[in-house]
Design a protein around this motif. Structure first.
Motif, PDB file in Angstrom:
ATOM      1  N   GLU A   1     -11.110  -9.602   7.085  1.00 45.31           N
ATOM      2  CA  GLU A   1     -10.260  -8.437   7.343  1.00 45.31           C
ATOM      3  C   GLU A   1      -8.789  -8.800   7.151  1.00 45.31           C
ATOM      4  O   GLU A   1      -8.015  -8.023   6.595  1.00 45.31           O
ATOM      5  N   MET A   2      -8.400  -9.992   7.590  1.00 43.35           N
ATOM      6  CA  MET A   2      -7.016 -10.429   7.485  1.00 43.35           C
ATOM      7  C   MET A   2      -6.555 -10.457   6.035  1.00 43.35           C
ATOM      8  O   MET A   2      -5.534  -9.863   5.689  1.00 43.35           O
ATOM      9  N   LEU A   3      -7.296 -11.132   5.156  1.00 45.69           N
ATOM     10  CA  LEU A   3      -6.855 -11.238   3.767  1.00 45.69           C
ATOM     11  C   LEU A   3      -6.932  -9.887   3.059  1.00 45.69           C
ATOM     12  O   LEU A   3      -6.048  -9.549   2.264  1.00 45.69           O
ATOM     13  N   GLN A   4      -7.937  -9.091   3.362  1.00 50.86           N
ATOM     14  CA  GLN A   4      -8.019  -7.759   2.759  1.00 50.86           C
ATOM     15  C   GLN A   4      -6.802  -6.914   3.158  1.00 50.86           C
ATOM     16  O   GLN A   4      -6.251  -6.183   2.333  1.00 50.86           O
ATOM     17  N   GLU A   5      -6.370  -7.027   4.395  1.00 48.26           N
ATOM     18  CA  GLU A   5      -5.165  -6.319   4.862  1.00 48.26           C
ATOM     19  C   GLU A   5      -3.930  -6.813   4.118  1.00 48.26           C
ATOM     20  O   GLU A   5      -3.095  -6.021   3.684  1.00 48.26           O
ATOM     21  N   GLU A   6      -3.795  -8.131   3.964  1.00 39.03           N
ATOM     22  CA  GLU A   6      -2.649  -8.666   3.233  1.00 39.03           C
ATOM     23  C   GLU A   6      -2.660  -8.206   1.780  1.00 39.03           C
ATOM     24  O   GLU A   6      -1.621  -7.834   1.247  1.00 39.03           O
ATOM     25  N   ILE A   7      -3.812  -8.233   1.138  1.00 39.23           N
ATOM     26  CA  ILE A   7      -3.903  -7.804  -0.260  1.00 39.23           C
ATOM     27  C   ILE A   7      -3.484  -6.341  -0.398  1.00 39.23           C
ATOM     28  O   ILE A   7      -2.736  -5.984  -1.306  1.00 39.23           O
ATOM     29  N   ARG A   8      -3.942  -5.485   0.521  1.00 40.50           N
ATOM     30  CA  ARG A   8      -3.612  -4.049   0.476  1.00 40.50           C
ATOM     31  C   ARG A   8      -2.118  -3.780   0.645  1.00 40.50           C
ATOM     32  O   ARG A   8      -1.587  -2.833   0.084  1.00 40.50           O
ATOM     33  N   THR A   9      -1.449  -4.600   1.447  1.00 42.60           N
ATOM     34  CA  THR A   9      -0.065  -4.293   1.824  1.00 42.60           C
ATOM     35  C   THR A   9       0.987  -5.127   1.088  1.00 42.60           C
ATOM     36  O   THR A   9       2.177  -4.927   1.292  1.00 42.60           O
ATOM     37  N   THR A  10       0.553  -6.055   0.236  1.00 46.31           N
ATOM     38  CA  THR A  10       1.494  -6.916  -0.478  1.00 46.31           C
ATOM     39  C   THR A  10       1.855  -6.307  -1.822  1.00 46.31           C
ATOM     40  O   THR A  10       0.980  -5.961  -2.610  1.00 46.31           O
ATOM     41  N   GLY A  11       3.174  -6.210  -2.072  1.00 51.00           N
ATOM     42  CA  GLY A  11       3.656  -5.655  -3.337  1.00 51.00           C
ATOM     43  C   GLY A  11       4.230  -6.692  -4.277  1.00 51.00           C
ATOM     44  O   GLY A  11       4.394  -6.434  -5.469  1.00 51.00           O
ATOM     45  N   ALA A  12       4.554  -7.881  -3.773  1.00 52.47           N
ATOM     46  CA  ALA A  12       5.066  -8.977  -4.603  1.00 52.47           C
ATOM     47  C   ALA A  12       4.899 -10.280  -3.829  1.00 52.47           C
ATOM     48  O   ALA A  12       4.799 -10.281  -2.604  1.00 52.47           O
TER      49      ALA A  12
END
Length: 183
Positions: A37-48
């Motif tokens: 869940e942690m990495l999926q959240e980071e992937i969703r919210t990271t733009g650069a």
């Protein structure tokens, strides 16, 4: 505008690698990590992404299947001549030779409303911390002990920094703690 986030995965005794520079025990299974869940959240919210040169070199210039399919800004003193593998419409690589502030500015412009994730080691993160550019700190703790190695927060720069825990993620292989820097 999104936040600037530094993150690290470390052993229970706070080392980012063992005495030989090896990180393999911190990442026993990349597929399990990718599904957290942690990495999926980071992937969703990271733009650069701002990436340290050492992290880029560890990938050997091949970012094919890299989890963050976003513009990447590599902090470096010199631009490598080898071609980059894995670039596409979303993932582009820009080498930044004029310092951490410039890399963060470029990444923020590319990220739009999403976050800028700073990856790739203690040196890059410490540069961000010293420059006052950090909004959040994400720490992943893996239940292994190294005894010695590279520490993320050494040399410590500001013992007065105030942090507020915002999230905790627990998975089968690690515990992740997210903090907001109180400014």
């Amino acid at each position: 505008m999104g936040n600037v986030i530094i993150g690290a995965t470390m052993s229970l005794d706070w080392f980012m690698n063992d005495r030989n520079g090896d990180v393999s025990r911190l990442y026993p299974d990349f597929e399990v990590l990718r599904s957290t869940e942690m990495l999926q959240e980071e992937i969703r919210t990271t733009g650069a992404v701002v990436m340290g040169r050492h992290a880029y070199d560890m990938a050997e210039g091949d970012l094919t299947d890299y989890e963050y399919q976003v513009p990447i800004f590599v902090l470096t003193h010199y631009i490598p001549e080898e071609p980059i593998k894995g670039e596409n419409d979303q993932l582009t690589v820009t080498f930044v030779t004029d310092g951490i502030k410039s890399a963060i500015e470029k990444a923020k412009a590319a990220a739009g409303d999403k976050h800028v994730m700073v990856v790739g080691g203690a040196n890059t993160a410490q540069q961000c911390l010293r420059a006052g550019l950090v909004d959040e700190i994400h720490i992943g703790i893996v239940p292994v002990l190294f005894g010695e190695g590279l520490r993320f927060f050494e040399p410590f720069f500001d013992e007065q920094m105030k942090l507020e825990r915002t999230r905790v993620f627990v998975s089968s292989t690690r515990t992740d703690l997210w903090f907001r820097v109180v400014k």
